[in-house]
Write a protein that holds these residues in place. Sequence first.
Motif, PDB file in Angstrom:
ATOM      1  N   ARG A 239       0.794  -1.230   0.000  1.00 34.03           N
ATOM      2  CA  ARG A 239       0.000   0.000   0.000  1.00 34.03           C
ATOM      3  C   ARG A 239       0.827   1.281   0.000  1.00 34.03           C
ATOM      4  N   ALA A 240       2.028   1.253   0.546  1.00 37.61           N
ATOM      5  CA  ALA A 240       2.822   2.487   0.566  1.00 37.61           C
ATOM      6  C   ALA A 240       3.152   2.961  -0.841  1.00 37.61           C
ATOM      7  N   PHE A 241       3.142   2.038  -1.785  1.00 34.87           N
ATOM      8  CA  PHE A 241       3.506   2.365  -3.164  1.00 34.87           C
ATOM      9  C   PHE A 241       2.364   2.104  -4.147  1.00 34.87           C
ATOM     10  N   ASN A 242       1.349   1.368  -3.718  1.00 36.76           N
ATOM     11  CA  ASN A 242       0.291   0.927  -4.628  1.00 36.76           C
ATOM     12  C   ASN A 242      -1.027   0.960  -3.856  1.00 36.76           C
ATOM     13  N   SER A 243      -1.854   1.921  -4.159  1.00 37.07           N
ATOM     14  CA  SER A 243      -3.083   2.121  -3.389  1.00 37.07           C
ATOM     15  C   SER A 243      -4.062   0.968  -3.521  1.00 37.07           C
ATOM     16  N   SER A 244      -3.908   0.141  -4.534  1.00 35.39           N
ATOM     17  CA  SER A 244      -4.819  -0.989  -4.708  1.00 35.39           C
ATOM     18  C   SER A 244      -4.276  -2.280  -4.105  1.00 35.39           C
ATOM     19  N   ALA A 245      -3.132  -2.212  -3.431  1.00 33.87           N
ATOM     20  CA  ALA A 245      -2.531  -3.407  -2.827  1.00 33.87           C
ATOM     21  C   ALA A 245      -3.327  -3.860  -1.607  1.00 33.87           C
ATOM     22  N   SER A 246      -3.045  -5.067  -1.146  1.00 36.92           N
ATOM     23  CA  SER A 246      -3.824  -5.686  -0.063  1.00 36.92           C
ATOM     24  C   SER A 246      -3.162  -5.618   1.297  1.00 36.92           C
ATOM     25  N   VAL A 247      -1.866  -5.339   1.343  1.00 32.24           N
ATOM     26  CA  VAL A 247      -1.155  -5.243   2.625  1.00 32.24           C
ATOM     27  C   VAL A 247      -0.251  -4.023   2.600  1.00 32.24           C
ATOM     28  N   GLY A 248       0.121  -3.574   3.795  1.00 26.48           N
ATOM     29  CA  GLY A 248       1.094  -2.500   3.915  1.00 26.48           C
ATOM     30  C   GLY A 248       0.546  -1.211   4.478  1.00 26.48           C
ATOM     31  N   ASN A 249       1.450  -0.403   5.027  1.00 26.23           N
ATOM     32  CA  ASN A 249       1.173   0.983   5.390  1.00 26.23           C
ATOM     33  C   ASN A 249      -0.018   1.153   6.320  1.00 26.23           C
ATOM     34  N   GLY A 250      -0.051   0.354   7.394  1.00 30.42           N
ATOM     35  CA  GLY A 250      -1.140   0.472   8.355  1.00 30.42           C
ATOM     36  C   GLY A 250      -0.684   1.113   9.652  1.00 30.42           C
ATOM     37  N   ASP A 251      -1.571   1.203  10.603  1.00 30.95           N
ATOM     38  CA  ASP A 251      -1.256   1.738  11.922  1.00 30.95           C
ATOM     39  C   ASP A 251      -0.788   0.587  12.796  1.00 30.95           C
ATOM     40  N   ALA A 252       0.502   0.562  13.128  1.00 31.70           N
ATOM     41  CA  ALA A 252       1.072  -0.547  13.905  1.00 31.70           C
ATOM     42  C   ALA A 252       1.293  -0.170  15.362  1.00 31.70           C
ATOM     43  N   SER A 253       0.463   0.730  15.877  1.00 35.25           N
ATOM     44  CA  SER A 253       0.670   1.204  17.241  1.00 35.25           C
ATOM     45  C   SER A 253       0.494   0.112  18.278  1.00 35.25           C
ATOM     46  N   ALA A 254      -0.167  -0.988  17.901  1.00 35.09           N
ATOM     47  CA  ALA A 254      -0.396  -2.065  18.866  1.00 35.09           C
ATOM     48  C   ALA A 254       0.794  -2.997  19.005  1.00 35.09           C
ATOM     49  N   VAL A 255       1.799  -2.838  18.118  1.00 27.92           N
ATOM     50  CA  VAL A 255       2.939  -3.739  18.163  1.00 27.92           C
ATOM     51  C   VAL A 255       3.771  -3.469  19.398  1.00 27.92           C
ATOM     52  N   GLU A 256       4.138  -4.524  20.103  1.00 31.25           N
ATOM     53  CA  GLU A 256       4.966  -4.418  21.290  1.00 31.25           C
ATOM     54  C   GLU A 256       6.313  -5.066  21.027  1.00 31.25           C
ATOM     55  N   THR A 257       7.386  -4.417  21.463  1.00 33.65           N
ATOM     56  CA  THR A 257       8.717  -4.988  21.357  1.00 33.65           C
ATOM     57  C   THR A 257       8.961  -5.850  22.588  1.00 33.65           C
ATOM     58  N   THR A 258       9.282  -7.114  22.365  1.00 34.44           N
ATOM     59  CA  THR A 258       9.499  -8.030  23.465  1.00 34.44           C
ATOM     60  C   THR A 258      10.890  -8.613  23.368  1.00 34.44           C
ATOM     61  N   SER A 259      11.334  -9.212  24.455  1.00 33.28           N
ATOM     62  CA  SER A 259      12.664  -9.827  24.472  1.00 33.28           C
ATOM     63  C   SER A 259      12.527 -11.324  24.583  1.00 33.28           C
ATOM     64  N   SER A 260      13.582 -12.012  24.197  1.00 30.75           N
ATOM     65  CA  SER A 260      13.587 -13.473  24.234  1.00 30.75           C
ATOM     66  C   SER A 260      14.612 -13.964  25.224  1.00 30.75           C
ATOM     67  N   SER A 261      14.307 -15.013  25.952  1.00 34.18           N
ATOM     68  CA  SER A 261      15.243 -15.605  26.884  1.00 34.18           C
ATOM     69  C   SER A 261      15.636 -16.995  26.418  1.00 34.18           C
ATOM     70  N   ALA A 262      15.607 -17.187  25.092  1.00 41.26           N
ATOM     71  CA  ALA A 262      15.917 -18.493  24.531  1.00 41.26           C
ATOM     72  C   ALA A 262      17.359 -18.878  24.844  1.00 41.26           C
TER      73      ALA A 262
END
Length: 268
Positions: A239-262
């Motif tokens: 979507r950032a480059f093609n307005s008719s695309a199906s994915v991209g350029n959304g509001d990702a404010s819900a994404v949380e950065t987490t850490s791994s203890s693997a």
Amino acid sequence: MAASTPRVLIYSATEQFRHDSIPTAVQALKGAGDTYSITFDATEDRTLFTDGNLSQYDALVFLSNTGEVLDDTGKDALQNYLNLGGNLVGIHSATDCLNTTEFYGKEIGAYFDYHPEIQNATINVVDASHPSTSMLPAQWQIRDEMYNFKSDPRNVGAVVLLSADESSYTDDGERKYDQGSPHPTAWYQEQGAGVQDGGTPGRSFYTSLGHLNETWHDETFMAHIMGGIQWALDANTTRAFNSSASVGNGDASAVETTSSSAPEASQS
């Protein structure tokens, strides 16, 4: 010209060996975002691999992952994202995760086999016309891990950009697989091979470099990485480059950065 700022998700979860350069890499990518007009989010939370969340992104960056970093639900969401035109960028041990997931193996290009001890080596630029290589010297001197792979990425249609000069370093390991010649080190796919029939393939870019913290402070290496990411975004399938695309350029404010203890396991 992008219609709006592309949004990219960095995924750096690990289940086996964990690179201590991951936080440095995430910081470096986010720091480059303003210069390249890209918004980066970062997470290690596999539960964020859902159709709804991934649909916000113009590209995914798999960064130094190892092991089974997605469950079946996440793999399904990743497959759906790729089918809808999403782009994939893989860095360093992104070829050492999801090792039994066929579509991921095709999309990334090849799976990691082994590497010799870290050392100075010469990387030959095979194709200097690509945005990830146009700034590089023809023989690039670098200290990193020279990866060997379990197959030739050219078998799935990838175009090799960089090749390890095998005369410039020592590798005493046993080669069990044919990875093709010249020795693949970075490559791209104009149409990602992991997309199912009827899907809209985006682009795929992979570089095996990026093991050390100091590498991520190197301007030449960062130009290589960011050139690859920008090229992937220029697929015009989001979507950032093609307005008719199906994915991209959304509001990702819900994404949380987490850490791994693997736990750490076999080195990648």
